[in-house]
Design a protein around this motif. Structure first.
Motif, PDB file in Angstrom:
ATOM      1  N   ASP A  83       0.879  -1.173   0.000  1.00 28.50           N
ATOM      2  CA  ASP A  83       0.000   0.000   0.000  1.00 28.50           C
ATOM      3  C   ASP A  83       0.915   1.221   0.000  1.00 28.50           C
ATOM      4  O   ASP A  83       1.576   1.482   1.007  1.00 28.50           O
ATOM      5  CB  ASP A  83      -0.876  -0.022   1.257  1.00 28.50           C
ATOM      6  CG  ASP A  83      -1.917   1.083   1.226  1.00 28.50           C
ATOM      7  OD1 ASP A  83      -1.760   2.030   0.422  1.00 28.50           O
ATOM      8  OD2 ASP A  83      -2.877   1.001   2.011  1.00 28.50           O
ATOM      9  N   PRO A  84       0.994   1.962  -1.113  1.00 25.67           N
ATOM     10  CA  PRO A  84       1.965   3.057  -1.145  1.00 25.67           C
ATOM     11  C   PRO A  84       1.636   4.189  -0.182  1.00 25.67           C
ATOM     12  O   PRO A  84       2.514   4.976   0.165  1.00 25.67           O
ATOM     13  CB  PRO A  84       1.909   3.542  -2.595  1.00 25.67           C
ATOM     14  CG  PRO A  84       0.580   3.105  -3.092  1.00 25.67           C
ATOM     15  CD  PRO A  84       0.229   1.857  -2.352  1.00 25.67           C
ATOM     16  N   GLY A  85       0.389   4.291   0.262  1.00 29.19           N
ATOM     17  CA  GLY A  85       0.027   5.414   1.120  1.00 29.19           C
ATOM     18  C   GLY A  85       0.414   6.704   0.427  1.00 29.19           C
ATOM     19  O   GLY A  85       0.118   6.891  -0.752  1.00 29.19           O
ATOM     20  N   ARG A  86       1.132   7.569   1.128  1.00 28.23           N
ATOM     21  CA  ARG A  86       1.542   8.848   0.525  1.00 28.23           C
ATOM     22  C   ARG A  86       2.967   8.781   0.001  1.00 28.23           C
ATOM     23  O   ARG A  86       3.571   9.794  -0.316  1.00 28.23           O
ATOM     24  CB  ARG A  86       1.387   9.973   1.548  1.00 28.23           C
ATOM     25  CG  ARG A  86      -0.077  10.354   1.719  1.00 28.23           C
ATOM     26  CD  ARG A  86      -0.306  11.128   2.985  1.00 28.23           C
ATOM     27  NE  ARG A  86       0.430  12.378   3.006  1.00 28.23           N
ATOM     28  CZ  ARG A  86       0.449  13.197   4.047  1.00 28.23           C
ATOM     29  NH1 ARG A  86      -0.210  12.877   5.137  1.00 28.23           N
ATOM     30  NH2 ARG A  86       1.116  14.319   4.001  1.00 28.23           N
ATOM     31  N   ALA A  87       3.527   7.570  -0.119  1.00 25.27           N
ATOM     32  CA  ALA A  87       4.903   7.436  -0.613  1.00 25.27           C
ATOM     33  C   ALA A  87       4.887   6.988  -2.069  1.00 25.27           C
ATOM     34  O   ALA A  87       3.874   6.505  -2.573  1.00 25.27           O
ATOM     35  CB  ALA A  87       5.645   6.407   0.233  1.00 25.27           C
ATOM     36  N   PHE A  88       6.041   7.125  -2.748  1.00 24.65           N
ATOM     37  CA  PHE A  88       6.189   6.616  -4.115  1.00 24.65           C
ATOM     38  C   PHE A  88       6.401   5.109  -4.008  1.00 24.65           C
ATOM     39  O   PHE A  88       7.183   4.650  -3.207  1.00 24.65           O
ATOM     40  CB  PHE A  88       7.431   7.256  -4.753  1.00 24.65           C
ATOM     41  CG  PHE A  88       7.668   6.845  -6.179  1.00 24.65           C
ATOM     42  CD1 PHE A  88       7.390   7.717  -7.221  1.00 24.65           C
ATOM     43  CD2 PHE A  88       8.172   5.592  -6.495  1.00 24.65           C
ATOM     44  CE1 PHE A  88       7.619   7.355  -8.548  1.00 24.65           C
ATOM     45  CE2 PHE A  88       8.405   5.212  -7.802  1.00 24.65           C
ATOM     46  CZ  PHE A  88       8.128   6.097  -8.830  1.00 24.65           C
ATOM     47  N   GLY A  89       5.706   4.344  -4.874  1.00 23.43           N
ATOM     48  CA  GLY A  89       6.052   2.922  -4.912  1.00 23.43           C
ATOM     49  C   GLY A  89       4.901   1.955  -4.894  1.00 23.43           C
ATOM     50  O   GLY A  89       4.717   1.213  -3.944  1.00 23.43           O
ATOM     51  N   THR A  90       4.087   1.940  -5.978  1.00 22.57           N
ATOM     52  CA  THR A  90       3.060   0.904  -6.084  1.00 22.57           C
ATOM     53  C   THR A  90       3.689  -0.389  -6.579  1.00 22.57           C
ATOM     54  O   THR A  90       3.077  -1.448  -6.498  1.00 22.57           O
ATOM     55  CB  THR A  90       1.974   1.297  -7.102  1.00 22.57           C
ATOM     56  OG1 THR A  90       2.597   1.446  -8.392  1.00 22.57           O
ATOM     57  CG2 THR A  90       1.285   2.595  -6.738  1.00 22.57           C
TER      58      THR A  90
END
Ligand SMILES: C[S@@+](CC[C@H](N)C(=O)[O-])C[C@H]1O[C@@H](n2cnc3c(N)ncnc32)[C@H](O)[C@@H]1O
Length: 231
Positions: A83-90
């Motif tokens: 779950d990328p949330g607010r970060a980069f990285g799906t």
């Protein structure tokens, strides 16, 4: 924009113009006017907060599937949930997939993930048998998301808030830096590792890193990732 509109915003280039759109409410519209002056507002259909999830689908990267929490992995597939949330990285970005292809082919050992974002590469590496795994990012939201994702996948990994340009970097058998052309050039000379995977740039860019020689390259959708060994 993140400080003003944590609910969501979008950047888009239209011809010579750069358009910033904030997804917000009436209070946000007032904040936007106060900061940027003239703004144009229009209503969007309800449920926009969840709509991005439709674009985040399971994706194969190297030997693993990367799956968002609201989807299921294909049957019998080795997978991690991110779950990328607010970060980069799906996991779906070509550079992440290329890095994971290269990492999948390495002999497992210790691994350093520079610019770990959501932790996707670090967690995939742990799943592939790499240990110990350390992930670094200067963005606190990335560290928060990476720790939560590691726990959701049953790993306790070492994620540290670090500026990779300035702070000390731990040694590792393999390091991955999916960051950017400029940051790869700045960070590579500071790394002490047996093998280095770099990405975050388009195909025409070929990094020449002091102390390393290029030993492999992968390309996808115009992006590239490189494997380097020490000279
Ligand atoms: C392109 S994202 C890659 C995220 C993840 N590794 C992936 O492949 O999806 C690059 C990450 O590098 C981080 N970053 C940028 N500059 C940095 C710096 N100086 N030190 C540490 N991390 C940095 C960003 O916060 C971002 O999370």
């Amino acid at each position: 924009m993140l400080a003003l509109f944590p609910e969501g915003f979008e950047e888009a280039e239209r011809g010579d113009e750069f358009v910033l759109s904030a997804y917000t409410d009436a209070g946000g519209e007032a904040r936007m006017s106060a900061v940027f002056g003239a703004v144009a507002a229009k209503d969007v259909p309800a449920g926009w907060e969840e709509r991005w999830k439709h674009f985040h689908r399971p994706v194969r990267a190297g030997r693993l599937w990367i799956v968002p929490p609201w989807e299921r992995a294909p049957q019998h597939a080795d997978s991690i949930t991110i779950d990328p949330g607010r970060a980069f990285g799906t996991g779906a970005h070509p550079t992440t997939r290329l890095c994971l292809e290269l990492v999948s082919e390495l002999e497992p050992g210790s691994l350093l993930d520079v610019g770990c974002g959501s932790g996707v590469i670090a967690i995939a590496a742990a799943k592939l048998g790499f240990a110990p795994v350390v992930g670094l990012d200067r963005d606190p939201h990335a560290i928060e998301a990476a720790r939560a994702n590691a726990a959701a996948n049953g790993f306790e990994l070492d994620f540290r808030r670090v500026d990779a340009r300035l702070d000390a970097l731990p040694n590792a058998d393999a390091a991955v830096a999916n960051i950017s052309e400029e940051l790869v050039a700045a960070v590579a000379p500071r790394l002490s590792c047996g093998l280095l995977v770099t990405s975050g740039y388009f195909e025409p860019h070929v990094p020449r890193l002091p102390g390393f020689r290029a030993v492999g390259r992968r390309r996808l959708d115009g992006w590239a990732a490189d494997l380097h060994a020490p000279e």
